[in-house]
Scaffold this motif. Structure first.
Motif, PDB file in Angstrom:
ATOM      1  N   VAL A  88      25.462  45.784  51.040  1.00 10.13           N
ATOM      2  CA  VAL A  88      25.776  45.899  52.464  1.00 10.13           C
ATOM      3  C   VAL A  88      24.488  46.182  53.231  1.00 10.13           C
ATOM      4  N   GLY A  89      24.274  45.406  54.292  1.00  9.52           N
ATOM      5  CA  GLY A  89      23.129  45.613  55.168  1.00  9.52           C
ATOM      6  C   GLY A  89      23.597  45.865  56.588  1.00  9.52           C
ATOM      7  N   ASP A  90      22.640  46.061  57.490  1.00 12.68           N
ATOM      8  CA  ASP A  90      22.999  46.318  58.889  1.00 12.68           C
ATOM      9  C   ASP A  90      22.227  45.424  59.845  1.00 12.68           C
ATOM     10  N   PHE A  91      21.984  44.194  59.433  1.00 14.04           N
ATOM     11  CA  PHE A  91      21.296  43.237  60.279  1.00 14.04           C
ATOM     12  C   PHE A  91      22.282  42.655  61.291  1.00 14.04           C
ATOM     13  N   GLN A  92      22.077  42.903  62.590  1.00 12.09           N
ATOM     14  CA  GLN A  92      22.954  42.430  63.667  1.00 12.09           C
ATOM     15  C   GLN A  92      24.417  42.775  63.383  1.00 12.09           C
ATOM     16  N   GLY A  93      24.695  44.061  63.255  1.00  9.95           N
ATOM     17  CA  GLY A  93      26.012  44.507  62.822  1.00  9.95           C
ATOM     18  C   GLY A  93      25.952  44.659  61.317  1.00  9.95           C
ATOM     19  N   ARG A  94      27.024  44.466  60.637  1.00  6.27           N
ATOM     20  CA  ARG A  94      27.009  44.534  59.178  1.00  6.27           C
ATOM     21  C   ARG A  94      26.748  43.141  58.616  1.00  6.27           C
ATOM     22  N   SER A  95      26.100  43.118  57.440  1.00  3.00           N
ATOM     23  CA  SER A  95      25.816  41.859  56.757  1.00  3.00           C
ATOM     24  C   SER A  95      25.886  42.129  55.258  1.00  3.00           C
ATOM     25  N   LEU A  96      25.881  41.062  54.486  1.00  4.74           N
ATOM     26  CA  LEU A  96      25.889  41.175  53.029  1.00  4.74           C
ATOM     27  C   LEU A  96      24.731  40.359  52.477  1.00  4.74           C
ATOM     28  N   SER A  97      24.211  40.797  51.319  1.00  2.77           N
ATOM     29  CA  SER A  97      23.062  40.132  50.740  1.00  2.77           C
ATOM     30  C   SER A  97      23.183  40.132  49.221  1.00  2.77           C
ATOM     31  N   THR A  98      22.917  38.983  48.608  1.00  3.17           N
ATOM     32  CA  THR A  98      22.991  38.897  47.151  1.00  3.17           C
ATOM     33  C   THR A  98      21.774  39.590  46.534  1.00  3.17           C
ATOM     34  N   GLY A  99      21.944  39.984  45.290  1.00  2.84           N
ATOM     35  CA  GLY A  99      20.860  40.567  44.501  1.00  2.84           C
ATOM     36  C   GLY A  99      20.961  40.044  43.088  1.00  2.84           C
ATOM     37  N   GLY A 100      20.096  40.501  42.241  1.00  5.85           N
ATOM     38  CA  GLY A 100      20.071  40.024  40.855  1.00  5.85           C
ATOM     39  C   GLY A 100      21.358  40.270  40.100  1.00  5.85           C
ATOM     40  N   ALA A 101      22.102  41.322  40.472  1.00  5.72           N
ATOM     41  CA  ALA A 101      23.337  41.662  39.755  1.00  5.72           C
ATOM     42  C   ALA A 101      24.583  41.110  40.435  1.00  5.72           C
ATOM     43  N   THR A 102      24.431  40.352  41.520  1.00  2.84           N
ATOM     44  CA  THR A 102      25.599  39.815  42.225  1.00  2.84           C
ATOM     45  C   THR A 102      26.239  38.706  41.401  1.00  2.84           C
ATOM     46  N   PHE A 103      27.557  38.788  41.267  1.00  5.43           N
ATOM     47  CA  PHE A 103      28.323  37.749  40.581  1.00  5.43           C
ATOM     48  C   PHE A 103      29.153  37.020  41.629  1.00  5.43           C
ATOM     49  N   ILE A 104      29.137  35.680  41.578  1.00  8.01           N
ATOM     50  CA  ILE A 104      29.835  34.859  42.569  1.00  8.01           C
ATOM     51  C   ILE A 104      30.837  33.970  41.851  1.00  8.01           C
ATOM     52  N   GLU A 105      32.060  33.932  42.373  1.00  8.58           N
ATOM     53  CA  GLU A 105      33.084  33.057  41.813  1.00  8.58           C
ATOM     54  C   GLU A 105      33.737  32.283  42.955  1.00  8.58           C
ATOM     55  N   VAL A 106      33.867  30.973  42.784  1.00 11.79           N
ATOM     56  CA  VAL A 106      34.466  30.109  43.800  1.00 11.79           C
ATOM     57  C   VAL A 106      35.926  29.879  43.452  1.00 11.79           C
ATOM     58  N   ASN A 107      36.788  30.040  44.450  1.00  4.40           N
ATOM     59  CA  ASN A 107      38.227  29.835  44.305  1.00  4.40           C
ATOM     60  C   ASN A 107      38.794  30.519  43.055  1.00  4.40           C
ATOM     61  N   PRO A 108      38.699  31.865  43.016  1.00  7.45           N
ATOM     62  CA  PRO A 108      39.144  32.627  41.839  1.00  7.45           C
ATOM     63  C   PRO A 108      40.665  32.745  41.786  1.00  7.45           C
ATOM     64  N   GLU A 109      41.317  31.710  41.293  1.00  3.75           N
ATOM     65  CA  GLU A 109      42.775  31.648  41.301  1.00  3.75           C
ATOM     66  C   GLU A 109      43.429  32.761  40.501  1.00  3.75           C
ATOM     67  N   HIS A 110      42.713  33.394  39.577  1.00  4.22           N
ATOM     68  CA  HIS A 110      43.277  34.482  38.771  1.00  4.22           C
ATOM     69  C   HIS A 110      43.421  35.784  39.557  1.00  4.22           C
ATOM     70  N   CYS A 111      42.801  35.874  40.725  1.00  8.71           N
ATOM     71  CA  CYS A 111      42.877  37.086  41.559  1.00  8.71           C
ATOM     72  C   CYS A 111      44.084  37.011  42.487  1.00  8.71           C
ATOM     73  N   LYS A 112      44.839  38.101  42.581  1.00  8.68           N
ATOM     74  CA  LYS A 112      46.009  38.101  43.465  1.00  8.68           C
ATOM     75  C   LYS A 112      45.600  37.920  44.920  1.00  8.68           C
ATOM     76  N   GLU A 113      44.407  38.393  45.293  1.00  4.60           N
ATOM     77  CA  GLU A 113      43.927  38.266  46.664  1.00  4.60           C
ATOM     78  C   GLU A 113      43.668  36.802  47.040  1.00  4.60           C
ATOM     79  N   TYR A 114      43.392  35.975  46.047  1.00  5.48           N
ATOM     80  CA  TYR A 114      43.129  34.556  46.300  1.00  5.48           C
ATOM     81  C   TYR A 114      44.340  33.893  46.959  1.00  5.48           C
ATOM     82  N   ALA A 115      45.514  34.092  46.392  1.00  9.10           N
ATOM     83  CA  ALA A 115      46.727  33.440  46.909  1.00  9.10           C
ATOM     84  C   ALA A 115      47.013  33.891  48.343  1.00  9.10           C
ATOM     85  N   THR A 116      46.832  35.178  48.615  1.00 12.31           N
ATOM     86  CA  THR A 116      47.065  35.709  49.953  1.00 12.31           C
ATOM     87  C   THR A 116      46.108  35.077  50.956  1.00 12.31           C
ATOM     88  N   LEU A 117      44.827  35.012  50.594  1.00 14.22           N
ATOM     89  CA  LEU A 117      43.831  34.416  51.486  1.00 14.22           C
ATOM     90  C   LEU A 117      44.068  32.924  51.685  1.00 14.22           C
TER      91      LEU A 117
END
Length: 178
Positions: A88-117
């Motif tokens: 979490v950053g504070d560039f022009q309000g709040r912002s997010l920034s990846t780092g070496g430990a960031t994990f990214i998943e596209v269309n994670p259908e196994h997550c319950k939040e995916y269906a809601t979104l």
């Protein structure tokens, strides 16, 4: 399968301290073009790409992908991204920034939040509702002298802005008197 501890929504990022790592999930609204910056200290050139995420809290946040993550960021509007360990950053309000430990998943259908979104995004797109999202931390940023959201007077009325004396709303209006 990755296990996440998602914030309930993007609006909650306003309550998270700067430099904390969080897990978030959101819908890609916009994908920026790749660019690069040169660091001040090492004069190293870094690749970056900004992506805007939105969710049902009607908030949007800029996510900066750095280095090889920026090169691999071939996401499209409408994709749902799950981000684990993003800073979490504070560039022009709040912002997010990846780092070496960031994990990214596209269309994670196994997550319950995916269906809601997915359902929310599909409904929003089909309803013809204007896709007006406030930047996360925009109210705080406006109060701190940073840019606030620009709104028409009618939008401010429709959103009942300025009606809660305990929680002020900040926005910009441009007009001309004749």
């Amino acid at each position: 399968q990755m296990k996440y501890s998602f914030l309930p929504n993007l609006q909650k990022i306003e309550e998270v301290p700067v430099n904390a790592n969080v897990d978030v999930i959101g819908v890609v609204k916009e994908v920026g073009l790749p660019g690069s910056i040169t660091t001040r200290t090492k004069h190293e050139q870094l690749t970056r790409r900004n992506i805007t995420l939105v969710d049902q809290s009607m908030k949007q946040i800029e996510v900066t992908f750095w280095r090889d993550m920026a090169d691999r960021a071939t996401y499209q509007a409408g994709d749902i991204l799950a981000l684990k360990g993003i800073r979490v950053g504070d560039f022009q309000g709040r912002s997010l920034s990846t780092g070496g430990a960031t994990f990214i998943e596209v269309n994670p259908e196994h997550c319950k939040e995916y269906a809601t979104l997915r359902e929310w995004y599909t409904h929003l797109g089909q309803s013809g509702e204007p896709a007006r999202f406030e930047r996360v931390g925009a109210g705080m940023a406006g109060g701190a002298g940073k840019p606030a959201e620009r709104r028409s007077i009618q939008e401010a009325k429709d959103l009942n802005l300025g009606q809660d004396p305990k929680n002020p709303d900040y926005f910009l209006v441009q007009g001309a008197l004749t």
